[in-house]
Scaffold this active site. Sequence first.
Site, short mmCIF file in Angstrom:
data_model
loop_
_atom_site.label_atom_id
_atom_site.label_comp_id
_atom_site.label_asym_id
_atom_site.label_seq_id
_atom_site.Cartn_x
_atom_site.Cartn_y
_atom_site.Cartn_z
N GLU A 37 5.13 -9.86 -2.31
CA GLU A 37 6.31 -10.02 -1.48
C GLU A 37 6.38 -8.78 -0.59
O GLU A 37 6.30 -7.66 -1.09
CB GLU A 37 7.56 -10.11 -2.37
CG GLU A 37 8.77 -10.46 -1.55
CD GLU A 37 10.06 -10.57 -2.36
OE1 GLU A 37 10.01 -10.62 -3.60
OE2 GLU A 37 11.11 -10.60 -1.70
N ARG A 262 1.09 -7.28 -17.31
CA ARG A 262 1.21 -6.33 -16.20
C ARG A 262 0.71 -4.97 -16.65
O ARG A 262 0.72 -4.66 -17.83
CB ARG A 262 2.63 -6.09 -15.70
CG ARG A 262 3.68 -7.01 -16.01
CD ARG A 262 5.09 -6.56 -15.62
NE ARG A 262 5.28 -5.77 -14.44
CZ ARG A 262 5.57 -6.26 -13.24
NH1 ARG A 262 5.67 -7.56 -13.06
NH2 ARG A 262 5.77 -5.46 -12.24
N LYS A 272 8.32 -2.29 -7.65
CA LYS A 272 8.73 -1.97 -6.28
C LYS A 272 10.21 -1.64 -6.20
O LYS A 272 10.61 -0.79 -5.43
CB LYS A 272 8.42 -3.15 -5.36
CG LYS A 272 7.06 -3.05 -4.72
CD LYS A 272 6.83 -4.20 -3.77
CE LYS A 272 6.61 -5.45 -4.56
NZ LYS A 272 6.53 -6.65 -3.76
P1 ATP Z 1 7.41 -5.36 -8.48
O1 ATP Z 1 8.34 -5.48 -9.63
O2 ATP Z 1 6.58 -4.16 -8.47
O3 ATP Z 1 8.08 -5.61 -7.17
P2 ATP Z 1 6.46 -7.93 -8.21
O4 ATP Z 1 5.81 -8.80 -9.18
O5 ATP Z 1 7.83 -8.33 -7.83
O6 ATP Z 1 6.37 -6.48 -8.75
P3 ATP Z 1 4.99 -8.83 -6.01
O7 ATP Z 1 4.81 -8.26 -4.67
O8 ATP Z 1 5.74 -10.09 -6.12
O9 ATP Z 1 5.66 -7.73 -6.89
O10 ATP Z 1 3.61 -8.91 -6.77
C1 ATP Z 1 2.44 -9.43 -6.24
C2 ATP Z 1 1.50 -9.71 -7.38
O11 ATP Z 1 1.20 -8.51 -8.08
C3 ATP Z 1 2.13 -10.65 -8.38
O12 ATP Z 1 1.18 -11.64 -8.73
C4 ATP Z 1 2.47 -9.78 -9.54
O13 ATP Z 1 2.42 -10.47 -10.74
C5 ATP Z 1 1.41 -8.68 -9.45
N1 ATP Z 1 1.91 -7.44 -10.04
C6 ATP Z 1 3.04 -6.78 -9.75
N2 ATP Z 1 3.21 -5.71 -10.54
C7 ATP Z 1 2.15 -5.70 -11.38
C8 ATP Z 1 1.73 -4.85 -12.46
N3 ATP Z 1 2.46 -3.80 -12.83
N4 ATP Z 1 0.58 -5.15 -13.10
C9 ATP Z 1 -0.16 -6.20 -12.72
N5 ATP Z 1 0.17 -7.04 -11.73
C10 ATP Z 1 1.31 -6.80 -11.07
MG MG Z 2 7.78 -10.59 -7.23
#
Ligand code: ATP
Ligand code: MG
Length: 554
Positions: A37, A262, A272
Amino acid sequence: MSEQVVPSPGNNFIRQIIDADLASGRHQQVITRFPPEPNGYLHIGHAKSICLNFGTAQHYGGRCNLRFDDTNPEKEDAEFTRAIERDVRWLGFQWAELCHASDYFQQLYDFAVALIESGHAYVDSQSAERIRETRGTLTEPGVASPFRNRSVAENLDLFARMKAGEFADGSHVLRARIDMASGNINLRDPVIYRIRRAHHHRTGDAWCIYPMYDYTHCLSDMIEGVTHSLCTLEFEDHRALYDWVLDTLDTPCHPRQYEFARLQLEYTVVSKRRLTQLVQRGIVDGWDDPRMPTLAGLRRRGVRPQAIRTFCERIGVTKKDAWIEMQALESCIREDLDACAPRRLAVLDPLRVTLTNLPDDAPEALEFANHPKDESLGTRRAPCAAELYIEREDFAEVPPPKFKRLVPGGEVRLRNSYVIRCDEVIKDGAGKVVELRCSVDADTLGKKPEGRKVKGVIHWVSAAHSLPAEVRLYELLFSEPNPAAAEEFESVLNPDSLSVLSEARVEPALADAAPGETFQFERMGYFCLDPDSDTGSGRLVFNRTITLRDTWAR
Ligand code: ATP
Ligand code: MG
């Protein structure tokens, strides 16, 4: 820019699933996607997902798309999409297609109409609060909305008018009509569209209704022909909804979702939302602050993408949550830089040394190997002079036990140069040591001293030829392994996460270092020229990427 590489994240459970899918003929090729995102910068947790998605596609000769999951216009921004594209490329990957969920807004709308037509979605006119209250709990079923049995015609009319902008934000939503008593709360008539008058960074004001994540994600995967949709474990309970949407719409292909753990890394935060707080509250100096676990921060700190890929490979991919120690990342960084970083001499905290008897026939310059194990990195010359700087900590008036460096009356070797003896210690009015007057044993250049052992070797630079530099030393940002558990970040910050040394002196060969270039400052660690430098005007700023040795033993 780094070259395209084929990392081998080794055998993992996802590979086994794909091997079986290919063997059974269920799929002929592998298509994955990395779906960030665009509401922040990528972090080391995302690197795990990137290496998995791109690495898996590469391993099978398939394709991986970069897809922006851009359905929350208020929080998203073109700055973030640019940063994400840059960071994915920097990590060493190239997407097959650059996609945006927002490209599918019309198709997603049409699918929603199809769900309404088949009786699988309805417009609910309850408030968001009321919808939340009637969701039920893990032990109690939800309560059906009084609008659940609206006619198809009425739903179609209302949904069209939602889209046309006839209603205020929050006055209606579109819900999937599934099962208010489902044991999986995600299936209790989830909201799939909401009214939101927000300017979208790509579609502008074309839409005032936006689809929800769960509804958007499975359909975006389907539209792109994704075969294996890899996401993190928190989406496990959403998989039933993912499948329901695709099954109910009877789509031509049905991607499968698989979840993995994760990355959780000690002494930092990988979310994020939390990183946004650090930036917005001014706790760090922006998304690329070298203390941030963002890819931009790691890059600015001097970490190379190879090290991050190695790290992702080593931690592997499993279905079990586990905390990874910071040492695991640090040793990847150290190993990578040890192999490739040219060596240089730099004195971070200088103490003046005068050589009182430097021989007239002393060479004008001395030749240094750029790397002890890699001759292909060549050599350089550093001026030999009578006025030098050494590291203040390499001298001790009252030495601690086992101190092998310079003491009053003692000897030490200057790296690649002569053995010197400290004859006189000069102090200022406050008693601070300001200069050492030392004599040179002229017979020790490239030779062992006669009749005695000199154990210590210290680094040095010529006072007249060296260049001034600012050196920024970084430590962990947090003092607790799990800072996210603290109520306030402020209470778990490491007060020493940044120290600035403004009097450092570096050897002249560093004059034409390029921003981002990394070096080993002998005995001091790995350092990288920061973009704050201005080599034209002689301003040099170095970031310490990492110390030479593991300091976790403390
Ligand atoms: P954040 O909480 O950091 O915003 P998110 O999942 O909301 O994480 P996205 O931009 O939606 O962030 O994530 C893009 C991809 O990266 C998703 O498939 C998510 O599952 C993966 N991802 C995010 N954080 C991690 C992590 N700590 N370890 C592995 N994969 C991750
Ligand atoms: Mg997300």
